[in-house]
Design an enzyme around this catalytic site. Sequence first.
Site, PDB file in Angstrom:
ATOM      1  N   GLY A 142       0.812  -1.220   0.000  1.00  0.00           N
ATOM      2  CA  GLY A 142       0.000   0.000   0.000  1.00  0.00           C
ATOM      3  C   GLY A 142       0.837   1.257   0.000  1.00  0.00           C
ATOM      4  O   GLY A 142       0.457   2.271  -0.597  1.00  0.00           O
ATOM      5  N   ASP A 143       1.990   1.212   0.652  1.00  0.00           N
ATOM      6  CA  ASP A 143       2.916   2.348   0.635  1.00  0.00           C
ATOM      7  C   ASP A 143       3.354   2.637  -0.795  1.00  0.00           C
ATOM      8  O   ASP A 143       3.389   3.787  -1.230  1.00  0.00           O
ATOM      9  CB  ASP A 143       4.122   2.045   1.527  1.00  0.00           C
ATOM     10  CG  ASP A 143       5.129   3.177   1.571  1.00  0.00           C
ATOM     11  OD1 ASP A 143       4.722   4.339   1.734  1.00  0.00           O
ATOM     12  OD2 ASP A 143       6.338   2.895   1.443  1.00  0.00           O
ATOM     13  N   ALA A 144       3.667   1.583  -1.536  1.00  0.00           N
ATOM     14  CA  ALA A 144       4.090   1.756  -2.935  1.00  0.00           C
ATOM     15  C   ALA A 144       2.940   2.269  -3.793  1.00  0.00           C
ATOM     16  O   ALA A 144       3.143   3.136  -4.657  1.00  0.00           O
ATOM     17  CB  ALA A 144       4.619   0.437  -3.484  1.00  0.00           C
TER      18      ALA A 144
END
Length: 138
Positions: free
Chosen positions: A26-28
Amino acid sequence: MTDYLDLRLNEDAVRSISTLGLAYLGDAVFELMVRSRLCLEGKATSGKLHKAAVSRVSAPAQAAAARRLLPLLSEEEQAVFRRGRNANVHAVPKNASREDYQTATALETLFGWLYLHGRRGRLNELFENILRDEEAGK
């Protein structure tokens, strides 16, 4: 062949991924959305792009965005968000409080979960809300 840019996993497959794995992905996803937006805004140099991206993907910025999104989340999304917030993170960056880091991890977990379910429309809707609030100065 797997299309890694258009994943649509079933619930069992997504559930088998650890919470921190969802946050990692999700960070990416979140950063890709931020970078896409910055390029569309016409930030010209890599230095300007990097500085603008870092200010939006930092834990404090993600935590603030997450708090504004909470009222918009469905019950299912709130459960995923809580799962991310309650994840056992061991290290907290210097520029973030533990609370902000856990809230940012929750946002990243939600974005990873939505991505793996192929819910790009919902990702875009939530991201547009974040942008709208940023532009309004909230």
